[in-house]
Structure formats: C-alpha cells, structure tokens
Design a protein around this motif. Sequence first.
Motif, PDB file in Angstrom:
ATOM      1  N   MET A  84       0.847  -1.190   0.000  1.00 23.72           N
ATOM      2  CA  MET A  84       0.000   0.000   0.000  1.00 23.72           C
ATOM      3  C   MET A  84       0.893   1.255   0.000  1.00 23.72           C
ATOM      4  N   ASN A  85       0.601   2.206  -0.895  1.00 22.42           N
ATOM      5  CA  ASN A  85       1.444   3.402  -0.876  1.00 22.42           C
ATOM      6  C   ASN A  85       0.990   4.377   0.212  1.00 22.42           C
ATOM      7  N   LEU A  86       1.777   5.433   0.360  1.00 19.51           N
ATOM      8  CA  LEU A  86       1.568   6.370   1.470  1.00 19.51           C
ATOM      9  C   LEU A  86       0.175   7.023   1.430  1.00 19.51           C
ATOM     10  N   ILE A  87      -0.252   7.415   0.242  1.00 25.40           N
ATOM     11  CA  ILE A  87      -1.560   8.092   0.113  1.00 25.40           C
ATOM     12  C   ILE A  87      -2.676   7.107   0.488  1.00 25.40           C
ATOM     13  N   GLU A  88      -2.559   5.862  -0.001  1.00 26.85           N
ATOM     14  CA  GLU A  88      -3.594   4.856   0.332  1.00 26.85           C
ATOM     15  C   GLU A  88      -3.621   4.586   1.836  1.00 26.85           C
ATOM     16  N   GLU A  89      -2.443   4.558   2.421  1.00 23.69           N
ATOM     17  CA  GLU A  89      -2.346   4.335   3.869  1.00 23.69           C
ATOM     18  C   GLU A  89      -3.072   5.451   4.636  1.00 23.69           C
ATOM     19  N   ILE A  90      -2.834   6.700   4.189  1.00 25.31           N
ATOM     20  CA  ILE A  90      -3.489   7.848   4.846  1.00 25.31           C
ATOM     21  C   ILE A  90      -5.004   7.741   4.687  1.00 25.31           C
ATOM     22  N   LYS A  91      -5.443   7.396   3.482  1.00 22.22           N
ATOM     23  CA  LYS A  91      -6.895   7.301   3.240  1.00 22.22           C
ATOM     24  C   LYS A  91      -7.526   6.242   4.135  1.00 22.22           C
ATOM     25  N   GLN A  92      -6.844   5.111   4.260  1.00 22.43           N
ATOM     26  CA  GLN A  92      -7.388   4.027   5.100  1.00 22.43           C
ATOM     27  C   GLN A  92      -7.440   4.457   6.567  1.00 22.43           C
ATOM     28  N   LEU A  93      -6.369   5.059   7.048  1.00 20.12           N
ATOM     29  CA  LEU A  93      -6.331   5.511   8.447  1.00 20.12           C
ATOM     30  C   LEU A  93      -7.390   6.586   8.706  1.00 20.12           C
ATOM     31  N   LYS A  94      -7.563   7.443   7.711  1.00 26.25           N
ATOM     32  CA  LYS A  94      -8.555   8.528   7.830  1.00 26.25           C
ATOM     33  C   LYS A  94      -9.956   7.945   8.033  1.00 26.25           C
ATOM     34  N   THR A  95     -10.265   6.900   7.292  1.00 26.46           N
ATOM     35  CA  THR A  95     -11.572   6.251   7.437  1.00 26.46           C
ATOM     36  C   THR A  95     -11.683   5.587   8.803  1.00 26.46           C
ATOM     37  N   GLU A  96     -10.632   4.861   9.187  1.00 25.41           N
ATOM     38  CA  GLU A  96     -10.659   4.161  10.490  1.00 25.41           C
ATOM     39  C   GLU A  96     -10.831   5.136  11.647  1.00 25.41           C
ATOM     40  N   ARG A  97     -10.229   6.306  11.538  1.00 30.03           N
ATOM     41  CA  ARG A  97     -10.252   7.298  12.632  1.00 30.03           C
ATOM     42  C   ARG A  97     -11.413   8.279  12.519  1.00 30.03           C
ATOM     43  N   ASN A  98     -12.241   8.123  11.494  1.00 33.75           N
ATOM     44  CA  ASN A  98     -13.317   9.095  11.234  1.00 33.75           C
ATOM     45  C   ASN A  98     -12.743  10.511  11.268  1.00 33.75           C
ATOM     46  N   ALA A  99     -11.713  10.712  10.453  1.00 32.87           N
ATOM     47  CA  ALA A  99     -10.966  11.970  10.481  1.00 32.87           C
ATOM     48  C   ALA A  99     -11.234  12.815   9.238  1.00 32.87           C
ATOM     49  N   VAL A 100     -11.105  14.128   9.416  1.00 27.08           N
ATOM     50  CA  VAL A 100     -11.064  15.028   8.263  1.00 27.08           C
ATOM     51  C   VAL A 100      -9.704  15.730   8.273  1.00 27.08           C
ATOM     52  N   ILE A 101      -9.246  16.048   7.077  1.00 29.75           N
ATOM     53  CA  ILE A 101      -7.969  16.747   6.954  1.00 29.75           C
ATOM     54  C   ILE A 101      -8.247  18.159   6.444  1.00 29.75           C
TER      55      ILE A 101
ATOM     56  N   ALA B   7      -6.219  16.826   1.239  1.00 27.72           N
ATOM     57  CA  ALA B   7      -7.103  17.456   2.230  1.00 27.72           C
ATOM     58  C   ALA B   7      -8.569  17.338   1.817  1.00 27.72           C
ATOM     59  N   ASP B   8      -9.439  17.259   2.828  1.00 29.69           N
ATOM     60  CA  ASP B   8     -10.877  17.325   2.551  1.00 29.69           C
ATOM     61  C   ASP B   8     -11.286  18.755   2.274  1.00 29.69           C
ATOM     62  N   PHE B   9     -10.540  19.688   2.872  1.00 30.80           N
ATOM     63  CA  PHE B   9     -10.875  21.086   2.678  1.00 30.80           C
ATOM     64  C   PHE B   9      -9.608  21.922   2.766  1.00 30.80           C
ATOM     65  N   THR B  10      -9.432  22.829   1.795  1.00 39.03           N
ATOM     66  CA  THR B  10      -8.279  23.738   1.786  1.00 39.03           C
ATOM     67  C   THR B  10      -8.810  25.162   1.827  1.00 39.03           C
ATOM     68  N   GLY B  11      -8.184  26.029   2.616  1.00 32.06           N
ATOM     69  CA  GLY B  11      -8.701  27.397   2.674  1.00 32.06           C
ATOM     70  C   GLY B  11      -7.790  28.311   3.453  1.00 32.06           C
ATOM     71  N   ASP B  12      -8.293  29.546   3.690  1.00 34.84           N
ATOM     72  CA  ASP B  12      -7.542  30.498   4.509  1.00 34.84           C
ATOM     73  C   ASP B  12      -8.012  30.370   5.962  1.00 34.84           C
ATOM     74  N   SER B  13      -7.465  31.209   6.835  1.00 36.39           N
ATOM     75  CA  SER B  13      -7.741  31.056   8.266  1.00 36.39           C
ATOM     76  C   SER B  13      -9.230  31.138   8.580  1.00 36.39           C
ATOM     77  N   LEU B  14      -9.915  32.107   7.951  1.00 42.15           N
ATOM     78  CA  LEU B  14     -11.343  32.264   8.243  1.00 42.15           C
ATOM     79  C   LEU B  14     -12.141  31.059   7.752  1.00 42.15           C
TER      80      LEU B  14
ATOM     81  N   THR C  81     -12.009  13.221  14.596  1.00 43.05           N
ATOM     82  CA  THR C  81     -10.607  13.639  14.545  1.00 43.05           C
ATOM     83  C   THR C  81     -10.406  14.668  13.446  1.00 43.05           C
ATOM     84  N   ILE C  82      -9.698  15.755  13.783  1.00 41.06           N
ATOM     85  CA  ILE C  82      -9.337  16.762  12.783  1.00 41.06           C
ATOM     86  C   ILE C  82      -7.816  16.744  12.661  1.00 41.06           C
ATOM     87  N   VAL C  83      -7.331  16.503  11.453  1.00 44.16           N
ATOM     88  CA  VAL C  83      -5.888  16.616  11.198  1.00 44.16           C
ATOM     89  C   VAL C  83      -5.678  17.996  10.596  1.00 44.16           C
TER      90      VAL C  83
END
Length: 300
Positions: A1-18, A32-39, A52-54
Amino acid sequence: MNLIEEIKQLKTERNAVILAHNYVRPELQEIADFTGDSLELSIKAKNVKAETIVFCGVRFMAETAKLLSPDSVVLLPNPDAGCPMADMAAADAVAAYRAAHPEAFLVAYVNTTADVKAHVDLCCTSGNAEKIISELPEGQEVLFLPDRNLGGNMNRKLDCKMDLWPGCCPTHDRVTPEMIAEARAAHPGAKVLVHPECTPEVVAAADQALSTGGILKFVRESSDKAFIIGTESGILHRLRKENPGKEFYPLQPEMICPDMKKITLENVRDCLKNMAPRIELSEEILREAVKPIEAMIARS
Ligand code: SF4
C-alpha cells in the motif's frame, strides 16, 4: 500500500477530516478534505462533525480548530510548525497591556496563540479585518495585535488610529516596493496581488491587498490573464490548478514560510496512526479563548 492509500485508510478508520491551509505543501492540499484560509478553516472546524481533525497548517490554526471543536481530537502532524508572528505576542505581555489600558478594546488577528486569545475582546482574519474594524464604535481606544502591518494597513484604509503591537510576519514583512517595481518591469501588464501582512508601502504599490481566499476569488473572477503574487508561494498550487488559462509569477521566489512547509505526508500518516501529537488546552483556555473567535464568526 502506498503512502496516500495508507493515509486514506487511516482517515476512514479514525473518522478523520484533513484541513489544510493554502500555504502548505501541494501534496497535502491534494489529500485534504478542505483547503482554505484562516477564516474558511475556522468556520469549517466549527461545522465539522468528525471525531478527529488533522490540521495541516501551523499551531495557532490547530488551536483555533480545537477551540471551535472541543470534543474532537485535533492533531497537528508536526508539533514544530509554529508561527513566528504569533510568538511575537506573549500572553503575559498582552495581559499587562490590558491592565495598563482598562478602557482599550483588544482586537487580535487570528494569528495569535490560544493563551493570547483568552485576553482579547475580538478576533479577525485578513479576510474580514476591514469589516470587523470598520464596525467598531467611533472614538473607541483599540489595540490591534500582533501584526503591525495588517493593523497599519487598516489604519490607513479606514482612517482610524488603532495602537499597533510591534509584531510582523517575517515572510511578508521583507517584501519591498522596489521588488514590485522589478516584477512589473519583468511582467508588464500583470496585476500585482499582495497580502495585507505586507507593509503599507508595499500595499500602496500593489494593485490589490487580499487574504489568500480573497486572492483566489479575485483571480477566478478577473478577466486579466497574468498575476504577480505577493504572498507565501504555497498558494500558487491552487491558483494554477483552478485557473489553467492564466499565468502566475511569484513576486519573490523565496516567499516561503518555513513553518508552513514543516508538515509532510509521512507526518500525516504517523499522526493518524499514533493519534498524536494532539492539541491540548486547559478548560480555562477552552472557555475564554473561544469567545473572541465566536464573536468574530458572528460578525463575519
Ligand atoms: S506565513 Fe507568516 S503569519 Fe503565516 S504562519 Fe508563516 S510566519 Fe506566521
């Protein structure tokens, strides 16, 4: 499993958003699930219902996410990702100012630590500073912290006289009007867009001073085809991706914030695996520091 797939799997297991700031490495913006500025990220953090929020950004941003989502585990994948400007305002110094100026209203740029936010009345971001400050009562004594450039730009634009904390962003403060003249000569006709963390002299020499969200919107809606970008170079990834027919030139090749580049894909994988490093804030800070952020969101 490559790094991106590993992150996706862990994200699902942890119910996380990035969540990722516009300045972080392109590969983080891509996962990322969402990219933006501070606001935008502050509001997203408030509305997100994930366990979980990464947070791919710097510490004060992850702290803001924790303040707005206290029941979520907030992970900052690299604990060394800080903000030199936020560190220029220490909580005890801000508390001392407050004690010495009991009539003053304290407005803090969101780029402050949670400890500092606990001592101020209202927060703002570069995207809403103009609206927030213009609505303050006339004649009110105001301290703006920690960015003397954003505060100075608002003083100039709104013709107000806020006291300014002597802080600045090292990445934006080193831009000069001469750099703008050189970039205009190299790219005739290109619109110069800078961030209001640049000095008032640089803002005066540019065509627009906008938050990163504002720059993205301006470019999207503009009929111009070429832009000189005077902010952290991480934003070029999104600008180029979202506007394939337009040209972008960094105002300075070295407009890089080292802290914004500290988080890597490996850090993201590891933090999801270990559920650490976490943002931990005391009950008192959670209670007090969220107030100026909630006040800002209510006024935005
Ligand atoms: S770009 Fe400037 S304000 Fe943003 S994190 Fe880096 S030092 Fe702080």
